[in-house]
Design a protein around this motif. Structure first.
Motif, PDB file in Angstrom:
ATOM      1  N   UNK A  34     -51.645  -0.944 -13.176  1.00 48.05           N
ATOM      2  CA  UNK A  34     -51.019  -2.234 -12.902  1.00 48.05           C
ATOM      3  C   UNK A  34     -49.917  -2.509 -13.922  1.00 48.05           C
ATOM      4  N   UNK A  35     -50.190  -2.160 -15.163  1.00 48.55           N
ATOM      5  CA  UNK A  35     -49.202  -2.274 -16.240  1.00 48.55           C
ATOM      6  C   UNK A  35     -49.376  -1.071 -17.153  1.00 48.55           C
ATOM      7  N   UNK A  36     -48.275  -0.466 -17.567  1.00 55.25           N
ATOM      8  CA  UNK A  36     -48.340   0.646 -18.519  1.00 55.25           C
ATOM      9  C   UNK A  36     -48.971   0.160 -19.815  1.00 55.25           C
ATOM     10  N   UNK A  37     -49.634   1.078 -20.516  1.00 57.50           N
ATOM     11  CA  UNK A  37     -50.322   0.712 -21.755  1.00 57.50           C
ATOM     12  C   UNK A  37     -50.032   1.768 -22.808  1.00 57.50           C
ATOM     13  N   UNK A  38     -49.476   1.340 -23.946  1.00 57.83           N
ATOM     14  CA  UNK A  38     -49.242   2.239 -25.068  1.00 57.83           C
ATOM     15  C   UNK A  38     -50.514   2.309 -25.896  1.00 57.83           C
ATOM     16  N   UNK A  39     -51.037   3.520 -26.087  1.00 59.97           N
ATOM     17  CA  UNK A  39     -52.295   3.724 -26.798  1.00 59.97           C
ATOM     18  C   UNK A  39     -51.985   4.379 -28.140  1.00 59.97           C
ATOM     19  N   UNK A  40     -52.115   3.582 -29.207  1.00 56.18           N
ATOM     20  CA  UNK A  40     -51.913   4.068 -30.569  1.00 56.18           C
ATOM     21  C   UNK A  40     -53.229   4.622 -31.111  1.00 56.18           C
ATOM     22  N   UNK A  41     -53.163   5.305 -32.244  1.00 55.21           N
ATOM     23  CA  UNK A  41     -54.361   5.835 -32.891  1.00 55.21           C
ATOM     24  C   UNK A  41     -55.369   4.709 -33.100  1.00 55.21           C
ATOM     25  N   UNK A  97     -47.669   6.326 -24.003  1.00 58.12           N
ATOM     26  CA  UNK A  97     -47.688   5.272 -22.989  1.00 58.12           C
ATOM     27  C   UNK A  97     -48.295   5.817 -21.699  1.00 58.12           C
ATOM     28  N   UNK A  98     -49.450   5.288 -21.357  1.00 58.72           N
ATOM     29  CA  UNK A  98     -50.173   5.708 -20.148  1.00 58.72           C
ATOM     30  C   UNK A  98     -49.647   4.880 -18.982  1.00 58.72           C
ATOM     31  N   UNK A  99     -49.214   5.564 -17.924  1.00 62.05           N
ATOM     32  CA  UNK A  99     -48.627   4.898 -16.759  1.00 62.05           C
ATOM     33  C   UNK A  99     -49.424   5.092 -15.475  1.00 62.05           C
ATOM     34  N   UNK A 100     -50.214   6.170 -15.414  1.00 65.58           N
ATOM     35  CA  UNK A 100     -50.922   6.532 -14.184  1.00 65.58           C
ATOM     36  C   UNK A 100     -52.334   7.037 -14.491  1.00 65.58           C
ATOM     37  N   UNK A 101     -53.161   7.025 -13.464  1.00 66.87           N
ATOM     38  CA  UNK A 101     -54.482   7.649 -13.547  1.00 66.87           C
ATOM     39  C   UNK A 101     -54.546   8.758 -12.506  1.00 66.87           C
ATOM     40  N   UNK A 102     -55.441   9.692 -12.706  1.00 64.88           N
ATOM     41  CA  UNK A 102     -55.700  10.739 -11.726  1.00 64.88           C
ATOM     42  C   UNK A 102     -57.190  10.918 -11.565  1.00 64.88           C
ATOM     43  N   UNK A 103     -57.624  11.267 -10.378  1.00 68.49           N
ATOM     44  CA  UNK A 103     -59.016  11.615 -10.109  1.00 68.49           C
ATOM     45  C   UNK A 103     -59.019  13.114  -9.823  1.00 68.49           C
ATOM     46  N   UNK A 104     -59.723  13.867 -10.645  1.00 62.55           N
ATOM     47  CA  UNK A 104     -59.737  15.329 -10.593  1.00 62.55           C
ATOM     48  C   UNK A 104     -61.124  15.843 -10.245  1.00 62.55           C
ATOM     49  N   UNK A 105     -61.203  17.086  -9.785  1.00 62.20           N
ATOM     50  CA  UNK A 105     -62.490  17.682  -9.414  1.00 62.20           C
ATOM     51  C   UNK A 105     -63.104  18.523 -10.527  1.00 62.20           C
TER      52      UNK A 105
END
Length: 128
Positions: free
Chosen positions: A105-112, A83-91
């Protein structure tokens, strides 16, 4: 809404107050997290199952914010992302330093086999 990491806050202060200079990374990368990365850059980033950070681009800032101007897709292959809840911007494409982060905005469960897609303009970074 986005937040700035402690790392980036210190770089901005040092740079603009003249104690040390810094330069922009050549690319910034969008990452998926299953927990809030926090200002300290911790939290749990997705790993395995075909996951990797994506180069993301942004429009010029205006009115205190900017938005992504590229479409980004992440497809799980060989297993779930969870379940993806956040994003990050990395260098960097791996390891590196967290720059900005925010909650989806809404968590998303990512299945295979599932794909999480961010439309152009879907990621907004603001300075308040």
């Amino acid at each position: 809404m986005s937040a700035k990491s402690n790392y980036l806050e210190l770089k901005v202060l040092d740079h603009f107050l003249g104690t040390a200079s810094t330069s922009a990374p050549s690319n910034v990368y969008l990452a998926l997290h299953t927990a809030n990365p926090t200002d300290a850059g911790s939290g749990t980033e997705v790993s395995g199952n075909g996951y990797s950070r994506n180069v993301v681009t942004f429009a010029s800032a205006s009115g205190g914010s900017t938005a992504s101007n590229s479409v980004e897709e992440f497809t799980a292959s060989g297993g779930a992302f969870g379940t993806v809840t956040h994003f990050g911007i990395w260098d960097a494409s791996s390891s590196g330093n967290l720059l900005y982060y925010g909650a989806l905005t809404a968590s998303k469960t990512i299945a295979d086999g599932d794909t999480l897609r961010f439309a152009s303009g879907a990621i907004t970074i603001s300075e308040d």
